[in-house]
Design a protein around this motif. Structure first.
Motif, mmCIF file in Angstrom:
data_model
loop_
_atom_site.group_PDB
_atom_site.id
_atom_site.type_symbol
_atom_site.label_atom_id
_atom_site.label_comp_id
_atom_site.label_asym_id
_atom_site.label_seq_id
_atom_site.Cartn_x
_atom_site.Cartn_y
_atom_site.Cartn_z
ATOM 1 N N ALA A 13 -7.780 -9.522 -4.480
ATOM 2 C CA ALA A 13 -6.955 -8.480 -3.866
ATOM 3 C C ALA A 13 -7.491 -8.088 -2.494
ATOM 4 C CB ALA A 13 -6.912 -7.256 -4.783
ATOM 5 N N SER A 33 -0.501 1.810 -1.330
ATOM 6 C CA SER A 33 -0.359 0.370 -1.087
ATOM 7 C C SER A 33 -1.519 -0.393 -1.745
ATOM 8 C CB SER A 33 -0.321 0.102 0.408
ATOM 9 O OG SER A 33 -1.542 0.469 1.012
ATOM 10 N N THR A 34 -2.718 0.125 -1.605
ATOM 11 C CA THR A 34 -3.870 -0.537 -2.230
ATOM 12 C C THR A 34 -3.716 -0.571 -3.736
ATOM 13 O OG1 THR A 34 -5.264 0.332 -0.466
ATOM 14 C CG2 THR A 34 -6.363 -0.537 -2.426
ATOM 15 N N GLU A 36 -1.124 -0.502 -5.528
ATOM 16 C CA GLU A 36 -0.114 -1.470 -5.964
ATOM 17 C C GLU A 36 -0.633 -2.904 -5.871
ATOM 18 O OE1 GLU A 36 4.594 -2.446 -5.095
ATOM 19 O OE2 GLU A 36 3.369 -1.322 -3.670
ATOM 20 N N LYS A 37 -1.324 -3.141 -4.796
ATOM 21 C CA LYS A 37 -1.884 -4.478 -4.583
ATOM 22 C C LYS A 37 -2.810 -4.849 -5.747
ATOM 23 C CE LYS A 37 -4.567 -4.702 -1.046
ATOM 24 N NZ LYS A 37 -5.012 -4.544 0.357
ATOM 25 N N ASN A 40 -0.950 -5.350 -9.028
ATOM 26 C CA ASN A 40 -0.309 -6.662 -9.075
ATOM 27 C C ASN A 40 -1.312 -7.747 -9.424
ATOM 28 O OD1 ASN A 40 2.261 -5.802 -8.536
ATOM 29 N ND2 ASN A 40 2.006 -5.970 -6.306
ATOM 30 N N THR A 41 -2.500 -7.635 -8.839
ATOM 31 C CA THR A 41 -3.527 -8.630 -9.128
ATOM 32 C C THR A 41 -3.901 -8.609 -10.611
ATOM 33 O OG1 THR A 41 -4.358 -8.174 -6.922
ATOM 34 C CG2 THR A 41 -5.729 -9.535 -8.355
ATOM 35 N N GLU A 44 -1.294 -10.598 -12.234
ATOM 36 C CA GLU A 44 -1.350 -11.990 -11.805
ATOM 37 C C GLU A 44 -2.487 -12.734 -12.490
ATOM 38 O OE1 GLU A 44 -1.393 -14.132 -7.451
ATOM 39 O OE2 GLU A 44 -0.805 -12.018 -7.654
#
Lengths: 337, 337
Positions: A13, A33-34, A36-37, A40-41, A44
DNA sequence: TTTAATTATGACACCGGTGTCATAATGTTT
DNA sequence: AAACATTATGACACCGGTGTCATAATTAAA
């Protein structure tokens, strides 16, 4: 499937592992934003944090120990079900600890449980919920605990109980309403506070209906089927024979029923029988037992839920809750004839 | 009570923590005098190592997961008792995992169990011990497992079973020796391999005694009390009525007994009833059930013990063990009259 | 007695997270 | 625009053990 650690997530990330940790624990001060990033990771990489590493860092085990000693397997299973439900909701593990010890050895055993498994908290179920020595020990060691189904021992700990006295009152009342006046009573194990409570309910119903209490109608049992057989023998030998028997749990009630059947007595025509707990056996035998159903799972779940929340943030107010029990009438009780 | 870590022990004993670690794990290359010195310090400081730290370092959890789904609480309790005994002997914790899921959801659930709790191994109990999908999954993930009471699914894993076929044979033989020829049979849950085994034993006894097998005497149950009631109804409605019923477990047998009692049939004079498992209910009802006792605790204990030793040092030979079951005769079966 | 082999011991990194604290980025106040 | 407060982020030590490897102490062989 190679291992996915917090480091993999962090580098993937493009953030530090501390930031990943913040996201994991829903800490503030992470930009949307962080967050969410990172989130998501997680997906993933299919990441899930290691409870062991977490535990080491936070000095926690995410384990709740459940101590019990009960002759009723169904009761134990229900306790486990409730405790498990609470644990799963909070990402804890449940460690079951059946224990037949008493006194000195009991304390030592619990101490050992602590040394080896280090639970973050303990749920005490009957009869341990009423053992002052155990409670004192836990308190002295500063170990969080919750007590299930304890009626005595008013302390400031988390306690969830059901209304045993009221349940016993209702079932006795039920028998009285069917016309019974000679109602024998089989007590439970003296270690359990429920034993005294149920007896109190029986007495209250008698008193309220102006029925004289007779000592010879009361037998000392211990919740085991076997003790029920002994008590049943004494009761059925009485003359005049009582027209109803209220046993403090279903196993003892089943024993009365068994003995009555052996003696060719017809239940409920010759004698009514009532139990307590609504164990499976209550509906597995013929005739089915009139009994009292308690919300065992719910009690335990509540207790454990509170315990866990107390562990993460100790509460001021002690959590004390009393749930109601419910009368279940089956074929084993009937109008006197 | 402040915390005693490996560092406290090391400095107190005047050695490095690595040496303490060596003593802890009974590693070689520690001089007798040093070992003794450390051992004394253990006692003096009342030290016990943190399983969590150990786990982190060795990538282990010291947890064995036990997956089950069984309507019989007593069976579950016995499984737990055996598993716990093995765990305690080896300093493992037992994580119980009741699970009613099947198919896709089941696998997902187990996968989740792994992500969150990371057990070092899994004990599969019926019916899961026979689910190829589960076994395949565990094998593919390289997760050590042991199977309890599986008769089918010959693979190279640790398996401990009891001789269901022989037990069923013996109980049927027992009925035949009492003069019964019309012996109804209630099958168990089709998912359980024991179901087929017990049926096989029943068939073998019939064949060996030249008794014709009649399809209409066989009912499909699922081990639950409720299914026993349904099957009992069909059987008791048969005409001519069979003189004996062999149910694949005690709950279903109890259901037959209940229905027979309701119909004013006398057991065993009018009809003999036999069960399987020697559940508590078998001796809690009247008449007591003739049944088969299996060494459930022993089976599970063996399985878990082998599993744990397999975890620390994978074995070449798969451990496979079959224990014998025992006929227990009570009052529910008698000579035909 | 020297040299080689073996045994005993400790330094140090590491397991996978969290806590502390310094610093960078952003927002607010004057 | 400068000064200050707040939010966001990361470096780094640490939790309590174990694994690796280098080295010191001891024993065996030459």
């Amino acid at each position: 499937m190679k291992k996915v650690t917090i480091n993999s997530v962090a580098s993937h990330a493009g953030v530090s592992k501390k930031t990943v940790s913040r996201v994991l624990n829903n800490e503030p001060n992470v930009s949307a934003s962080t967050r969410e990033k990172v989130l998501n990771t997680f997906k993933e990489l299919n990441y899930s944090p290691s409870p062991i590493a977490r535990g080491l860092a936070q000095n926690r085990s995410f384990i709740i120990g459940c101590i019990y000693d009960n002759p009723s397997k169904s009761y134990i299973t229900r306790v486990q079900t409730g405790a498990l439900a609470a644990c799963q909701e909070n990402n804890y593990n449940l460690l079951i600890h059946p224990c037949e010890l008493r006194g000195e050895a009991l304390i030592e055993n619990i101490q050992q449980l602590f040394q080896t498994s280090r639970p973050d908290g303990i749920v005490l179920t009957p009869p341990f919920s009423d053992f002052a020595e155990v409670v004192e020990f836990l308190k002295s060691k500063n170990i969080p605990y919750a007590r299930v189904a304890s009626a005595t021992l008013k302390d400031d700990s988390i306690t969830v109980r059901s209304n045993d006295e009221q349940g016993a009152f209702e079932i006795t009342q039920h028998l009285i309403e069917l016309g019974h006046k000679q109602i024998a009573f089989i007590k439970g194990h003296p270690d359990h506070s429920a034993t005294a409570q149920r007896f109190k309910g029986y007495l209250r119903a008698l008193a309220q209906n102006n029925i004289e209490f007779k000592d010879e109608l009361v037998e000392e049992g211990n919740f085991s089927y076997h003790s029920g057989v002994d008590s049943a023998r004494s009761i059925l030998d009485l003359s005049p024979r009582p027209t109803a028997v209220f046993a403090s749990n279903d196993y003892m009630a089943a024993a009365v029923l068994k003995l009555a059947s052996q003696r060719k007595l017809n239940v409920p025509d010759d004698i009514s029988i009532a139990g307590f707990d609504n164990a499976p056996i209550a509906r597995h035998i013929w005739p089915g037992l009139t009994t009292i159903a308690q919300p065992v799972e719910e009690m335990t779940k509540q207790a454990v839920t509170q315990l866990i929340s107390h562990i993460s943030q100790p509460q001021e107010e002690p959590y004390q809750l009393t749930l109601e029990a419910e009368l279940i009438t089956r074929e084993s009780t009937a109008k006197i004839n």
